[in-house]
Structures are given as structure tokens and as C-alpha cells.
Design an enzyme around this catalytic site. Structure first.
Site, mmCIF file in Angstrom:
data_model
loop_
_atom_site.group_PDB
_atom_site.id
_atom_site.type_symbol
_atom_site.label_atom_id
_atom_site.label_comp_id
_atom_site.label_asym_id
_atom_site.label_seq_id
_atom_site.Cartn_x
_atom_site.Cartn_y
_atom_site.Cartn_z
ATOM 1 N N ASP A 1 39.514 123.222 79.772
ATOM 2 C CA ASP A 1 38.887 123.795 78.578
ATOM 3 C C ASP A 1 37.386 123.591 78.730
ATOM 4 O O ASP A 1 36.931 122.809 79.573
ATOM 5 C CB ASP A 1 39.410 123.077 77.317
ATOM 6 C CG ASP A 1 38.716 123.565 76.050
ATOM 7 O OD1 ASP A 1 38.623 124.790 75.862
ATOM 8 O OD2 ASP A 1 38.243 122.731 75.265
ATOM 9 N N SER A 2 36.627 124.259 77.880
ATOM 10 C CA SER A 2 35.176 124.074 77.898
ATOM 11 C C SER A 2 34.788 122.657 77.462
ATOM 12 O O SER A 2 33.692 122.209 77.738
ATOM 13 C CB SER A 2 34.529 125.092 76.965
ATOM 14 O OG SER A 2 35.112 124.986 75.679
ATOM 15 N N GLY B 1 31.839 129.769 74.171
ATOM 16 C CA GLY B 1 32.040 130.843 73.191
ATOM 17 C C GLY B 1 30.857 131.771 72.966
ATOM 18 O O GLY B 1 31.007 132.830 72.371
ATOM 19 N N CYS C 1 41.773 127.272 76.931
ATOM 20 C CA CYS C 1 40.545 127.682 76.252
ATOM 21 C C CYS C 1 40.695 129.178 75.994
ATOM 22 O O CYS C 1 40.940 129.948 76.933
ATOM 23 C CB CYS C 1 39.342 127.421 77.154
ATOM 24 S SG CYS C 1 37.779 128.073 76.534
ATOM 25 N N ASN C 2 40.577 129.575 74.748
ATOM 26 C CA ASN C 2 40.764 130.983 74.411
ATOM 27 C C ASN C 2 39.670 131.855 75.027
ATOM 28 O O ASN C 2 39.926 132.972 75.454
ATOM 29 C CB ASN C 2 40.749 131.164 72.900
ATOM 30 C CG ASN C 2 41.992 130.594 72.252
ATOM 31 O OD1 ASN C 2 42.915 131.330 71.933
ATOM 32 N ND2 ASN C 2 42.044 129.279 72.083
ATOM 33 N N THR C 3 38.454 131.321 75.049
ATOM 34 C CA THR C 3 37.339 132.103 75.577
ATOM 35 C C THR C 3 37.535 132.360 77.077
ATOM 36 O O THR C 3 37.422 133.494 77.549
ATOM 37 C CB THR C 3 36.013 131.354 75.318
ATOM 38 O OG1 THR C 3 35.938 131.026 73.927
ATOM 39 C CG2 THR C 3 34.827 132.189 75.703
ATOM 40 N N GLU D 1 34.458 118.995 65.399
ATOM 41 C CA GLU D 1 33.888 117.920 66.227
ATOM 42 C C GLU D 1 33.208 116.858 65.376
ATOM 43 O O GLU D 1 33.094 115.704 65.783
ATOM 44 C CB GLU D 1 32.961 118.508 67.295
ATOM 45 C CG GLU D 1 33.788 119.392 68.210
ATOM 46 C CD GLU D 1 33.261 119.598 69.598
ATOM 47 O OE1 GLU D 1 32.114 119.191 69.865
ATOM 48 O OE2 GLU D 1 33.999 120.174 70.420
ATOM 49 N N CYS E 1 41.235 129.914 68.906
ATOM 50 C CA CYS E 1 40.265 128.964 69.463
ATOM 51 C C CYS E 1 40.930 127.600 69.404
ATOM 52 O O CYS E 1 41.612 127.270 68.422
ATOM 53 C CB CYS E 1 38.971 128.975 68.647
ATOM 54 S SG CYS E 1 37.814 127.688 69.145
ATOM 55 N N THR E 2 40.718 126.833 70.464
ATOM 56 C CA THR E 2 41.421 125.555 70.601
ATOM 57 C C THR E 2 41.227 124.592 69.430
ATOM 58 O O THR E 2 42.095 123.793 69.125
ATOM 59 C CB THR E 2 40.914 124.846 71.863
ATOM 60 O OG1 THR E 2 39.484 124.881 71.841
ATOM 61 C CG2 THR E 2 41.449 125.513 73.104
ATOM 62 N N HIS E 3 40.050 124.667 68.790
ATOM 63 C CA HIS E 3 39.758 123.711 67.714
ATOM 64 C C HIS E 3 40.442 124.058 66.392
ATOM 65 O O HIS E 3 40.603 123.211 65.524
ATOM 66 C CB HIS E 3 38.255 123.665 67.432
ATOM 67 C CG HIS E 3 37.438 123.007 68.500
ATOM 68 N ND1 HIS E 3 37.361 123.484 69.781
ATOM 69 C CD2 HIS E 3 36.647 121.906 68.467
ATOM 70 C CE1 HIS E 3 36.556 122.721 70.488
ATOM 71 N NE2 HIS E 3 36.107 121.747 69.711
HETATM 72 N N1 DGL Z 1 37.502 125.998 73.726
HETATM 73 C C1 DGL Z 1 36.825 127.165 73.197
HETATM 74 C C2 DGL Z 1 37.844 128.244 72.851
HETATM 75 O O1 DGL Z 1 39.033 128.009 72.708
HETATM 76 C C3 DGL Z 1 36.000 126.811 71.973
HETATM 77 C C4 DGL Z 1 34.738 126.037 72.260
HETATM 78 C C5 DGL Z 1 33.698 126.797 73.063
HETATM 79 O O2 DGL Z 1 33.014 127.702 72.532
HETATM 80 O O3 DGL Z 1 33.584 126.508 74.245
HETATM 81 O O4 DGL Z 1 37.476 129.387 72.727
#
Ligand code: DGL
Length: 269
Positions: free
Chosen positions: A10-11, A43, A73-75, A152, A184-186
Site C-alpha cells: 500500500d502507499s 491519491g 491500495c485502491n489508487t 490517521e 480507499c483503504t482508510h
Molecule cells: N491507500 C490509498 C488508497 O487506498 C489511500 C492513501 C493515499 O492516497 O495514498 O487509495
């Protein structure tokens, strides 16, 4: 049987929501989790940059002998999965397709809301996939960039998140949306305020949870399931271990019970 690790990346820290689902579905697997904390967020970055970062991480995970890659990570799933699949021969699973399948299986009103980072929403990865399966589906998209810092900072319930959720998602009200993809993961950490604003009856689809089910099927299909009774979880970050640990303790442990286990710092160049 194959006891090599599964590489998950993930990012940053958000992919831990995916890891939490994986731990429940495939407890025997060892997981190498890479959080690209030096270069988060993804993102708001270009496709070219996200592909480059993702490739560097997958190169590293393959050097560590991973048998499968999960893009938590969705992005990166939206913008880099095809590129990664064209570069690497091992099984690579992203979070978009499982999230879409789950959403289509639960919607009754055939009207689905999609929320994510700017890059995910602009890519229309969820929308394209939904339409390719059901062209009649109605879709409402919304980028919610403030959700990541909220999580966060541990601001996951109460007046502040409620107001921010309301400002992004009030459009979804009275539009017959019965299902929202948390793209998005969060975002699964913000279930409470999202339900508070959209109502208890809303279906919230956690793409990470949906992905964990698909991973088990894929491990079986490729005959690479581990026969170990207890897998291990190893964290690798590209920047400060201390701040990664702090975010886990502040935001992720209380919500999803992830423990900040052994963490190593790595250099991807
Ligand atoms: N992990 C990213 C996602 O799921 C969110 C955080 C980012 O912008 O890197 O898109």
C-alpha cells in the site's frame, strides 16, 4: 502447497485494513507488507508515478520470494494493476474487481455510490468495471480526500468526522443509493460516521474484505496455499518506523486490532 510469503503493498498504513481481512481468511499465510510511507499519498499523483512506485515495490517483494502480490491500495489497483500484470508473471490481485462484485451482489436499488481518492475517482476504475458487468447500474462518484488524514489522526467518530462526512456525502442522500463502495483503504475505519450520515441501512462495501475472499480462492486455484498453522506478519516501510508505529497504535489498533509487530525500514532504490 507453498509456504512462501504473500506480498501485500500500500502507499502507507491504510492497507492494514486489507491485512486485517486477510488474517481472518488465510491465517496460515505469511505476509510481507510494504507501506511506501516515504512517498504517500498516492491519491494525488500521476498514473506514471504510481506505476513506477508500484513496480519498484513488486520487484522488491519478488526478490523476497513472494508467491503472490496483493495490491492493498485502491489508487495503485486503479492505475497500475494492468501495468504490473504485464510486467510480472505471478498472480497479482487488486481490490477493485472484488469490491465491484460484492457491491453488485448486495445492491437492490441498482444505485451505487463510489468514494475514494482523487486519483481513484478520476480513473473511474470502479465505475468502468460496474458498467461492464451491468450497464444499467446508476453510479454516483465522490472523491473524499480529507478522510485519510481524519483516520490517521484518530478522528474516527464524533462531531468533526460527522461534519466532514456530511459535507462530502450529502449528495448521496435522497438519490436512492443503497450501497457505497469504500474505495480507499482508510475508509472502513470511518464506518460509524458514514452510517451516521447515510443511515444504518446503507450497505458499506469494504473492498479489502471482498479481496480477502478472492485471495483464498486464487491460492486454491493456483495450488499455492500454505500448510502452516500460523503465518507471520512482517512490516516493511520506506520511511520512519516510529511514525508508522504511531499511526498503527493511534488509529488502526483500536479499530481493527492490528498490532504493530516487527517493522523494518527498506530502501527501494
Ligand atoms: N491507500 C490509498 C488508497 O487506498 C489511500 C492513501 C493515499 O492516497 O495514498 O487509495
Amino acid at each position: 502447497m507453498d509456504n512462501r510469503p504473500i506480498g501485500v503493498f500500500d502507499s502507507g498504513v491504510g492497507g492494514l485494513t486489507v491485512v486485517s481481512a486477510l488474517l481472518q481468511n488465510i491465517p496460515g499465510e505469511t505476509i510481507y507488507y510494504v507501506g511506501d510511507t516515504a512517498r504517500v499519498p498516492y491519491g494525488n499523483k500521476s498514473q506514471e508515478r504510481i506505476q513506477q512506485y508500484s513496480k519498484e515495490i513488486v520487484d522488491w517483494l519478488i526478490q523476497k520470494d513472494c508467491k503472490m502480490i496483493i495490491i492493498a491500495c485502491n489508487t495503485a489497483s486503479s492505475l497500475a494493476i494492468d501495468y504490473l500484470k504485464s510486467k510480472f508473471p505471478l498472480p497479482i490481485i487488486g481490490v477493485i474487481d472484488p469490491g465491484v462484485d460484492k457491491a453488485l451482489s448486495v445492491t437492490k436499488s441498482q444505485t451505487i455510490g463510489i468514494i475514494g481518492t482523487h486519483a481513484t475517482i478520476q480513473s473511474d476504475s470502479y465505475g468502468n468495471r460496474l458498467k461492464s458487468i451491468n450497464p444499467k447500474i446508476k453510479i454516483l462518484n465522490k472523491a473524499c480526500p480529507l478522510f485519510v488524514p481524519l483516520v490517521e489522526e484518530g478522528l474516527v467518530e464524533g462531531e468533526i468526522p460527522n461534519l466532514i462526512v456530511e459535507s462530502y456525502l450529502s449528495d448521496f442522500k435522497n438519490k436512492d443509493v443503497d450501497t457505497v463502495i469504500l474505495g480507499c483503504t482508510h475508509y472502513p475505519i470511518l464506518r460509524k460516521p458514514i452510517k451516521y450520515i447515510l443511515g444504518e441501512g446503507i450497505n458499506l462495501v469494504d473492498s479489502g474484505e471482498a479481496t480477502a475472499e478472492v485471495v483464498l480462492e486464487s491460492l486454491n486455484e493456483h495450488k499455492i496455499l500454505s500448510d502452516s498453522l500460523g503465518g507471520k506478519l512482517h512490516f516493511f516501510v520506506t520511511d520512519s518506523i516510529k511514525s508508522f508505529k504511531k499511526t498503527i497504535i493511534k488509529s488502526f489498533s483500536p479499530s481493527i486490532g492490528i498490532i504493530a509487530g516487527p517493522i523494518k525500514r527498506i530502501d527501494l532504490h
